[in-house]
Write a protein that holds these residues in place. Structure first.
Motif, PDB file in Angstrom:
ATOM      1  N   UNK B 185     -21.511 -21.193 -34.924  1.00 54.93           N
ATOM      2  CA  UNK B 185     -22.138 -21.037 -33.608  1.00 54.93           C
ATOM      3  C   UNK B 185     -23.063 -22.217 -33.336  1.00 54.93           C
ATOM      4  N   UNK B 186     -22.743 -22.973 -32.289  1.00 47.72           N
ATOM      5  CA  UNK B 186     -23.551 -24.154 -31.996  1.00 47.72           C
ATOM      6  C   UNK B 186     -24.912 -23.771 -31.441  1.00 47.72           C
ATOM      7  N   UNK B 187     -24.976 -22.666 -30.693  1.00 46.70           N
ATOM      8  CA  UNK B 187     -26.289 -22.265 -30.181  1.00 46.70           C
ATOM      9  C   UNK B 187     -27.201 -21.887 -31.341  1.00 46.70           C
ATOM     10  N   UNK B 188     -26.602 -21.302 -32.381  1.00 44.42           N
ATOM     11  CA  UNK B 188     -27.380 -20.953 -33.571  1.00 44.42           C
ATOM     12  C   UNK B 188     -27.949 -22.208 -34.223  1.00 44.42           C
ATOM     13  N   UNK B 189     -27.082 -23.213 -34.392  1.00 41.26           N
ATOM     14  CA  UNK B 189     -27.534 -24.451 -35.027  1.00 41.26           C
ATOM     15  C   UNK B 189     -28.619 -25.112 -34.184  1.00 41.26           C
ATOM     16  N   UNK B 190     -28.424 -25.086 -32.834  1.00 43.43           N
ATOM     17  CA  UNK B 190     -29.389 -25.728 -31.947  1.00 43.43           C
ATOM     18  C   UNK B 190     -30.750 -25.042 -32.001  1.00 43.43           C
ATOM     19  N   UNK B 206     -21.339 -36.629 -38.653  1.00 42.85           N
ATOM     20  CA  UNK B 206     -22.588 -36.825 -37.921  1.00 42.85           C
ATOM     21  C   UNK B 206     -23.706 -36.145 -38.690  1.00 42.85           C
ATOM     22  N   UNK B 207     -24.905 -36.715 -38.575  1.00 43.10           N
ATOM     23  CA  UNK B 207     -26.049 -36.162 -39.295  1.00 43.10           C
ATOM     24  C   UNK B 207     -27.298 -36.443 -38.480  1.00 43.10           C
ATOM     25  N   UNK B 208     -28.086 -35.425 -38.207  1.00 41.77           N
ATOM     26  CA  UNK B 208     -29.330 -35.661 -37.472  1.00 41.77           C
ATOM     27  C   UNK B 208     -29.854 -34.385 -36.854  1.00 41.77           C
ATOM     28  N   UNK B 209     -30.941 -34.496 -36.093  1.00 45.96           N
ATOM     29  CA  UNK B 209     -31.475 -33.350 -35.375  1.00 45.96           C
ATOM     30  C   UNK B 209     -30.495 -32.977 -34.271  1.00 45.96           C
ATOM     31  N   UNK B 210     -30.337 -31.673 -34.002  1.00 47.34           N
ATOM     32  CA  UNK B 210     -29.345 -31.267 -33.005  1.00 47.34           C
ATOM     33  C   UNK B 210     -29.514 -32.000 -31.676  1.00 47.34           C
ATOM     34  N   UNK B 211     -30.747 -32.207 -31.230  1.00 42.08           N
ATOM     35  CA  UNK B 211     -30.983 -32.868 -29.960  1.00 42.08           C
ATOM     36  C   UNK B 211     -30.615 -34.340 -29.957  1.00 42.08           C
ATOM     37  N   UNK B 283     -25.862 -28.533 -15.619  1.00 44.48           N
ATOM     38  CA  UNK B 283     -26.458 -29.171 -16.794  1.00 44.48           C
ATOM     39  C   UNK B 283     -26.149 -30.655 -16.711  1.00 44.48           C
ATOM     40  N   UNK B 284     -27.213 -31.448 -16.789  1.00 41.75           N
ATOM     41  CA  UNK B 284     -27.015 -32.885 -16.671  1.00 41.75           C
ATOM     42  C   UNK B 284     -27.627 -33.570 -17.872  1.00 41.75           C
ATOM     43  N   UNK B 285     -27.056 -34.702 -18.247  1.00 39.39           N
ATOM     44  CA  UNK B 285     -27.664 -35.491 -19.301  1.00 39.39           C
ATOM     45  C   UNK B 285     -26.875 -35.435 -20.584  1.00 39.39           C
ATOM     46  N   UNK B 286     -27.606 -35.395 -21.699  1.00 34.77           N
ATOM     47  CA  UNK B 286     -26.920 -35.476 -22.985  1.00 34.77           C
ATOM     48  C   UNK B 286     -26.044 -34.258 -23.198  1.00 34.77           C
ATOM     49  N   UNK B 287     -25.096 -34.451 -24.084  1.00 33.59           N
ATOM     50  CA  UNK B 287     -24.165 -33.371 -24.348  1.00 33.59           C
ATOM     51  C   UNK B 287     -24.831 -32.287 -25.166  1.00 33.59           C
ATOM     52  N   UNK B 288     -24.346 -31.081 -25.047  1.00 36.32           N
ATOM     53  CA  UNK B 288     -24.821 -30.028 -25.936  1.00 36.32           C
ATOM     54  C   UNK B 288     -24.214 -30.280 -27.301  1.00 36.32           C
ATOM     55  N   UNK B 289     -24.779 -29.638 -28.298  1.00 33.78           N
ATOM     56  CA  UNK B 289     -24.273 -29.794 -29.651  1.00 33.78           C
ATOM     57  C   UNK B 289     -22.804 -29.382 -29.710  1.00 33.78           C
ATOM     58  N   UNK B 290     -22.472 -28.378 -28.934  1.00 30.71           N
ATOM     59  CA  UNK B 290     -21.091 -27.907 -28.924  1.00 30.71           C
ATOM     60  C   UNK B 290     -20.135 -29.003 -28.460  1.00 30.71           C
ATOM     61  N   UNK B 291     -20.550 -29.733 -27.424  1.00 28.12           N
ATOM     62  CA  UNK B 291     -19.708 -30.820 -26.931  1.00 28.12           C
ATOM     63  C   UNK B 291     -19.582 -31.923 -27.975  1.00 28.12           C
ATOM     64  N   UNK B 292     -20.704 -32.224 -28.614  1.00 26.86           N
ATOM     65  CA  UNK B 292     -20.681 -33.235 -29.671  1.00 26.86           C
ATOM     66  C   UNK B 292     -19.743 -32.799 -30.785  1.00 26.86           C
ATOM     67  N   UNK B 293     -19.865 -31.542 -31.139  1.00 22.22           N
ATOM     68  CA  UNK B 293     -19.067 -30.993 -32.221  1.00 22.22           C
ATOM     69  C   UNK B 293     -17.573 -31.103 -31.906  1.00 22.22           C
TER      70      UNK B 293
END
Lengths: 244, 303
Positions: B185-190, B206-211, B283-293
């Motif tokens: 669950x990406x919302x969980x990770x975020x 990939x490795x880093x803070x979710x944001x 929603x504008x701007x950076x991708x959500x973690x889910x999109x990155x994933x």
């Protein structure tokens, strides 16, 4: 150390006592065989005093039911459900888990032995007093052999196969283990096979030490010793903690 | 916790392939990846169940394969399938595991904490999937661990239990414990993780803070939902800046591929206002973690 073993023993005992079918094979069937065949005149076991023949046999049967059948089935399903794996991630070491399992098997056996001996004495069984201590030693040896066999099944087969095989062996040993029916009355070929197996080895040794004026057949001690030494070695090599 | 060039093969297949990351004390660290990415194998190596083929791991400064005896009293584990016997009662299994530790939590307190007080005397087979998960979670905490492994901790939980579990995990970290969790669950990770590692086919992608992960990807985009079948050419004409594309991914789900500036959002809003089109979400701007994933693990474009 002892605290973690005790915590495990408590759970092992609670679960064993909760399983109705294990009480059936552990107590109801041995007591039933003892009471029924020692009183039933129409069944001819070909022995002079049935209770003298039967009591050592059902004691062996009791050991087999707890050490092999119950332990195999319980451990097989614990393995299936990942309980053994989860325990492997806890501070309870494998050695302590094994110690807990053997302790709880011995505790259940003590209960079985008390019930069976009281029943037998009520049926006029008078054992050779000098044989009691050796008999306890034989019970421990038989427990090691049968528990190793049970764990061998549990640690190598699928849980359902362990369930079927353990119950099947219970029937086989009850029939040709010298437990409910004398080996000498069987065809020679069956008798020879039976004598090589741990069931008859345990029941005949027990019969030898507990019956007044009887001797322990040397083959039974040799066969029992062989199973007691060999099966733990084989089991410890083949046992797998996870079913895959 | 240090994972250093870790590899593990099953037969021909490399399940974990040259994986490296470190987890700091007190951190909540998420291991994300599609099924078969090697998450569980990695966790099981860290738990001491499996031995690395190459590379090494260190947990609380110890080697989990060799130093299990010293490590296990300090670590809490929640397996993916709980490892619970169906015939045992909830409070019994907690008392059992409490007996394995020198200074355990009280079983009653833990049942309360995970919301299982009402079913304390129920057999495991009578518990729902989510209740079993919560019991397995309580078992992981009974030894007051310094480090907790949670393999898909909220799988099968209802939304209420999930939120409660998230709070619990956060409070563990606030209390100084380190948490390594795997999740789908990406919302969980975020919500939960200080940092995440995304793995695919055993490799770190990939490795880093979710944001931060979303910001690292070049193009940003603006997503919104509205009535299906909007005139996308007209919308493109109304935007002051050039856009790469306007896509309707699913009926009513739109994506404008262009830098998500305030001007673009204003133009979009005006265009919708002029047509009196209600807007679902924006929603504008950076991708959500889910999109990155999805982008990193899906088609191999960035591998």
């Amino acid at each position: 150390m002892t605290r973690s073993v005790l915590a495990q023993v408590r759970v092992e005992l609670a679960l064993t006592l909760r399983r109705g079918e294990s009480l059936l094979v552990a107590l109801v069937i041995p007591v039933g065989i003892l009471a029924f065949f020692s009183k039933a005149d129409f069944v001819d076991l070909g022995v002079e005093t049935p209770v003298e023949f039967l009591t050592p046999g059902v004691l062996a049967l009791a050991v087999m039911s707890s050490a092999m059948v119950s332990l195999a089935i319980a451990t097989g399903f614990e393995r299936r459900y990942g309980v053994l794996k989860r325990l492997g991630a806890s501070p309870l070491t494998r050695g302590r888990l094994l110690a807990a399992k053997i302790t709880s098997v011995l505790a259940i056996e003590a209960l079985q032995i008390v019930v069976l001996v009281v029943t037998a004495v009520a049926l006029d069984w008078r054992p050779d007093a000098a044989g009691i201590v050796p008999a306890l030693g034989l019970v421990v040896a038989g427990t090691v052999a049968f528990a190793s066999l049970g764990l061998l099944m549990a640690g190598t087969l699928r849980a359902e196969a362990t369930l079927a095989l353990a119950n099947g062996l219970y029937l086989v040993f009850t029939a040709i283990g010298g437990m409910a029916y004398p080996l000498e009355q069987m065809p020679r070929a069956v008798e020879l096979v039976a004598q090589a197996l741990p069931g008859a080895a345990l029941s005949e040794s027990l019969r030898g030490v507990l019956t007044d004026g009887a001797d322990v057949p040397s083959w039974s001690l040799i066969v029992l010793a062989a199973w007691t030494i060999a099966t733990p070695v084989v089991t410890s090599r083949l046992f797998r903690w996870e079913e895959r | 916790m240090v994972v250093d060039h870790l590899s593990k093969r099953y037969g021909e297949r490399a399940v974990v392939d040259d994986l490296s990351f470190t987890v700091a004390p007190g951190e909540v660290f998420g291991l994300l990846g599609p099924n078969g990415a090697g998450k569980t194998t990695t966790v099981e190596i860290l738990e001491g169940f499996r031995r690395p083929d190459a590379g090494s791991v260190q947990v609380l400064g110890l080697d989990p394969w060799r130093d299990g005896r010293a490590l296990k009293p300090r670590v809490g584990v929640m397996l993916q399938d709980g490892g619970l016997y169906p015939g045992i009662k909830a409070h019994e299994v907690l008392r059992q595991y409490a007996g394995f530790f020198a200074e355990p939590e009280s079983p009653e307190g833990l049942l309360e904490l995970v919301g299982l007080t009402d079913v304390a005397s129920s057999h495991v087979r009578r518990l729902s999937g989510g209740q079993r998960q919560r019991l397995a979670l309580a078992l992981a905490l009974v030894g007051r661990p310094e480090l907790v492994f949670l393999d898909e901790p909220t799988a099968g939980m209802d939304p209420h239990a999930r939120t409660r579990t998230w709070e619990l995990v956060r409070s563990l970290a606030d209390g100084g414990a380190t948490v390594l969790l795997t999740t789908h669950f990406m919302d969980e990770a975020e919500r939960l993780c200080d940092r995440v590692a995304i793995v695919d086919q055993g490799r770190l992608v990939a490795l880093g803070a979710p944001g931060e992960l979303g910001a690292g990807l070049a193009s940003s985009e603006t997503r919104f939902s509205a009535r299906p079948g909007l005139d996308r050419d007209s919308l493109a004409g109304a935007l002051a800046m050039a856009v790469d594309a306007i896509v309707e991914d699913e009926p009513g789900q739109y994506r404008i591929v262009a830098e998500a500036t305030p001007a673009l959002v204003a133009d979009l809003a005006c265009w919708l206002r002029d047509r009196d089109e209600p807007i679902g979400d924006l929603r504008a701007g950076r991708r959500t973690l889910e999109e990155v994933f999805l982008r990193l693990t899906n088609d191999g474009a960035l591998k």
